[in-house]
Design a protein around this motif. Structure first.
Motif, PDB file in Angstrom:
ATOM      1  N   THR A  22      22.532  84.850   2.705  1.00 42.94           N
ATOM      2  CA  THR A  22      23.318  86.048   2.962  1.00 42.94           C
ATOM      3  C   THR A  22      24.644  85.653   3.597  1.00 42.94           C
ATOM      4  OG1 THR A  22      21.279  87.275   3.356  1.00 42.94           O
ATOM      5  CG2 THR A  22      23.323  88.306   4.089  1.00 42.94           C
ATOM      6  N   LEU A  23      25.723  86.150   3.042  1.00 42.33           N
ATOM      7  CA  LEU A  23      27.048  85.909   3.605  1.00 42.33           C
ATOM      8  C   LEU A  23      27.262  86.889   4.752  1.00 42.33           C
ATOM      9  CD1 LEU A  23      29.753  84.378   3.318  1.00 42.33           C
ATOM     10  CD2 LEU A  23      30.510  86.224   1.845  1.00 42.33           C
ATOM     11  N   VAL A  24      27.476  86.392   5.960  1.00 43.44           N
ATOM     12  CA  VAL A  24      27.615  87.266   7.131  1.00 43.44           C
ATOM     13  C   VAL A  24      29.007  87.226   7.745  1.00 43.44           C
ATOM     14  CG1 VAL A  24      25.180  87.236   7.727  1.00 43.44           C
ATOM     15  CG2 VAL A  24      26.674  85.481   8.635  1.00 43.44           C
ATOM     16  N   ARG A  25      29.835  86.283   7.351  1.00 43.16           N
ATOM     17  CA  ARG A  25      31.211  86.220   7.855  1.00 43.16           C
ATOM     18  C   ARG A  25      32.156  86.367   6.686  1.00 43.16           C
ATOM     19  NH1 ARG A  25      32.029  82.885  12.924  1.00 43.16           N
ATOM     20  NH2 ARG A  25      34.061  83.790  12.559  1.00 43.16           N
ATOM     21  N   GLY A  26      33.331  86.873   6.937  1.00 39.90           N
ATOM     22  CA  GLY A  26      34.291  87.130   5.873  1.00 39.90           C
ATOM     23  C   GLY A  26      34.894  85.869   5.291  1.00 39.90           C
ATOM     24  N   ILE A  27      35.336  85.987   4.045  1.00 37.57           N
ATOM     25  CA  ILE A  27      35.935  84.853   3.341  1.00 37.57           C
ATOM     26  C   ILE A  27      37.404  84.628   3.741  1.00 37.57           C
ATOM     27  CG2 ILE A  27      36.563  84.010   1.039  1.00 37.57           C
ATOM     28  CD1 ILE A  27      34.017  85.305   0.002  1.00 37.57           C
ATOM     29  N   PRO A  28      38.192  85.683   3.981  1.00 42.14           N
ATOM     30  CA  PRO A  28      39.595  85.437   4.340  1.00 42.14           C
ATOM     31  C   PRO A  28      39.717  84.594   5.607  1.00 42.14           C
ATOM     32  CG  PRO A  28      39.285  87.722   3.804  1.00 42.14           C
ATOM     33  CD  PRO A  28      37.920  87.103   3.837  1.00 42.14           C
ATOM     34  N   GLY A  29      40.613  83.641   5.571  1.00 46.68           N
ATOM     35  CA  GLY A  29      40.839  82.775   6.713  1.00 46.68           C
ATOM     36  C   GLY A  29      40.006  81.509   6.696  1.00 46.68           C
ATOM     37  N   THR A  30      39.178  81.327   5.688  1.00 46.22           N
ATOM     38  CA  THR A  30      38.373  80.114   5.604  1.00 46.22           C
ATOM     39  C   THR A  30      39.099  79.063   4.769  1.00 46.22           C
ATOM     40  OG1 THR A  30      37.196  80.923   3.655  1.00 46.22           O
ATOM     41  CG2 THR A  30      36.208  81.384   5.791  1.00 46.22           C
ATOM     42  N   ARG A  31      38.609  77.853   4.831  1.00 42.31           N
ATOM     43  CA  ARG A  31      39.208  76.764   4.068  1.00 42.31           C
ATOM     44  C   ARG A  31      38.968  76.956   2.580  1.00 42.31           C
ATOM     45  NH1 ARG A  31      37.318  71.390   7.346  1.00 42.31           N
ATOM     46  NH2 ARG A  31      38.421  71.852   9.272  1.00 42.31           N
ATOM     47  N   ARG A  32      39.833  76.370   1.789  1.00 42.24           N
ATOM     48  CA  ARG A  32      39.713  76.472   0.331  1.00 42.24           C
ATOM     49  C   ARG A  32      38.390  75.857  -0.145  1.00 42.24           C
ATOM     50  NH1 ARG A  32      44.482  73.999  -2.726  1.00 42.24           N
ATOM     51  NH2 ARG A  32      45.501  75.798  -1.802  1.00 42.24           N
ATOM     52  N   LEU A  33      37.995  74.757   0.459  1.00 42.77           N
ATOM     53  CA  LEU A  33      36.748  74.110   0.084  1.00 42.77           C
ATOM     54  C   LEU A  33      35.545  75.015   0.359  1.00 42.77           C
ATOM     55  CD1 LEU A  33      35.313  71.526  -0.884  1.00 42.77           C
ATOM     56  CD2 LEU A  33      35.240  70.804   1.490  1.00 42.77           C
ATOM     57  N   HIS A  34      35.580  75.737   1.474  1.00 43.64           N
ATOM     58  CA  HIS A  34      34.494  76.660   1.801  1.00 43.64           C
ATOM     59  C   HIS A  34      34.489  77.846   0.846  1.00 43.64           C
ATOM     60  CE1 HIS A  34      34.287  75.127   6.231  1.00 43.64           C
ATOM     61  NE2 HIS A  34      34.009  74.201   5.344  1.00 43.64           N
ATOM     62  N   ARG A  35      35.664  78.348   0.500  1.00 39.60           N
ATOM     63  CA  ARG A  35      35.742  79.459  -0.454  1.00 39.60           C
ATOM     64  C   ARG A  35      35.187  79.052  -1.804  1.00 39.60           C
ATOM     65  NH1 ARG A  35      41.036  80.365   1.892  1.00 39.60           N
ATOM     66  NH2 ARG A  35      41.944  79.287   0.110  1.00 39.60           N
ATOM     67  N   ARG A  36      35.512  77.828  -2.240  1.00 36.33           N
ATOM     68  CA  ARG A  36      35.007  77.341  -3.531  1.00 36.33           C
ATOM     69  C   ARG A  36      33.497  77.144  -3.475  1.00 36.33           C
ATOM     70  NH1 ARG A  36      38.598  73.762  -6.555  1.00 36.33           N
ATOM     71  NH2 ARG A  36      36.915  73.985  -8.058  1.00 36.33           N
ATOM     72  N   THR A  37      32.978  76.710  -2.344  1.00 33.05           N
ATOM     73  CA  THR A  37      31.530  76.536  -2.195  1.00 33.05           C
ATOM     74  C   THR A  37      30.825  77.886  -2.253  1.00 33.05           C
ATOM     75  OG1 THR A  37      31.906  74.593  -0.834  1.00 33.05           O
ATOM     76  CG2 THR A  37      29.729  75.581  -0.724  1.00 33.05           C
ATOM     77  N   LEU A  38      31.372  78.898  -1.567  1.00 35.81           N
ATOM     78  CA  LEU A  38      30.780  80.229  -1.610  1.00 35.81           C
ATOM     79  C   LEU A  38      30.856  80.823  -3.010  1.00 35.81           C
ATOM     80  CD1 LEU A  38      32.158  81.671   1.730  1.00 35.81           C
ATOM     81  CD2 LEU A  38      29.812  81.006   1.234  1.00 35.81           C
ATOM     82  N   ASN A  47      27.469  90.542   3.633  1.00 41.24           N
ATOM     83  CA  ASN A  47      26.151  91.186   3.651  1.00 41.24           C
ATOM     84  C   ASN A  47      25.505  91.263   2.274  1.00 41.24           C
ATOM     85  OD1 ASN A  47      26.312  91.598   6.442  1.00 41.24           O
ATOM     86  ND2 ASN A  47      27.508  93.447   6.103  1.00 41.24           N
ATOM     87  N   ARG A  48      25.896  90.393   1.370  1.00 36.80           N
ATOM     88  CA  ARG A  48      25.238  90.292   0.067  1.00 36.80           C
ATOM     89  C   ARG A  48      24.308  89.090   0.104  1.00 36.80           C
ATOM     90  NH1 ARG A  48      27.907  93.557  -3.856  1.00 36.80           N
ATOM     91  NH2 ARG A  48      28.727  95.238  -2.566  1.00 36.80           N
ATOM     92  N   THR A  49      23.158  89.231  -0.528  1.00 34.27           N
ATOM     93  CA  THR A  49      22.147  88.177  -0.527  1.00 34.27           C
ATOM     94  C   THR A  49      21.931  87.674  -1.938  1.00 34.27           C
ATOM     95  OG1 THR A  49      21.062  89.220   1.348  1.00 34.27           O
ATOM     96  CG2 THR A  49      19.769  87.630   0.114  1.00 34.27           C
ATOM     97  N   VAL A  50      21.839  86.361  -2.082  1.00 34.42           N
ATOM     98  CA  VAL A  50      21.500  85.735  -3.364  1.00 34.42           C
ATOM     99  C   VAL A  50      20.272  84.858  -3.151  1.00 34.42           C
ATOM    100  CG1 VAL A  50      23.861  85.765  -4.264  1.00 34.42           C
ATOM    101  CG2 VAL A  50      23.064  83.799  -2.979  1.00 34.42           C
TER     102      VAL A  50
END
Length: 107
Positions: A22-38, A47-50
């Motif tokens: 479950t994603l609990v923190r927002g994507i804006p403001g994160t590193r590009r590598l973390h965004r690509r991983t998500l 709050n979405r679960t996979v």
């Protein structure tokens, strides 16, 4: 510490066949590598679960973004859902009767 937190602490993630992420923190403001991983994990909104297979590759990806997600096993997810359902079931419905208050004010 509640019972669910204690249960969550004692169940190792490696033993479960599926992981509920479950994603609990927002994507804006994160590193590009973390965004690509998500994005690779198919997590796009908070709050979405996979559900993903528990493989070393997925666990490595989760290690990279561990501060942004919550990882649960199947048992932990079922326990959390049951706890939420029982919490809602304890509440009695609110009944509002406007006729009774109108009669009291006129007398």
């Amino acid at each position: 510490m509640n019972a669910f937190t204690a249960y969550k602490a004692c169940v190792p993630v490696e033993w479960s066949s599926n992981l509920y992420i479950t994603l609990v923190r927002g994507i804006p403001g994160t590193r590009r590598l973390h965004r690509r991983t998500l994005e690779a994990l198919r997590l796009r909104k908070c709050n979405r679960t996979v559900v993903r297979w528990n493989t070393p590759t997925v666990r490595g990806m989760l290690q990279q973004v561990k501060r942004l997600v919550v990882i649960e096993t199947e048992e932990m997810n079922k326990a959390r859902k049951q706890e939420a359902e029982s919490h809602l079931a304890l509440r009695s419905p609110l009944v509002v009767s406007h006729l009774a208050s109108a009669n009291n004010s006129t007398q």
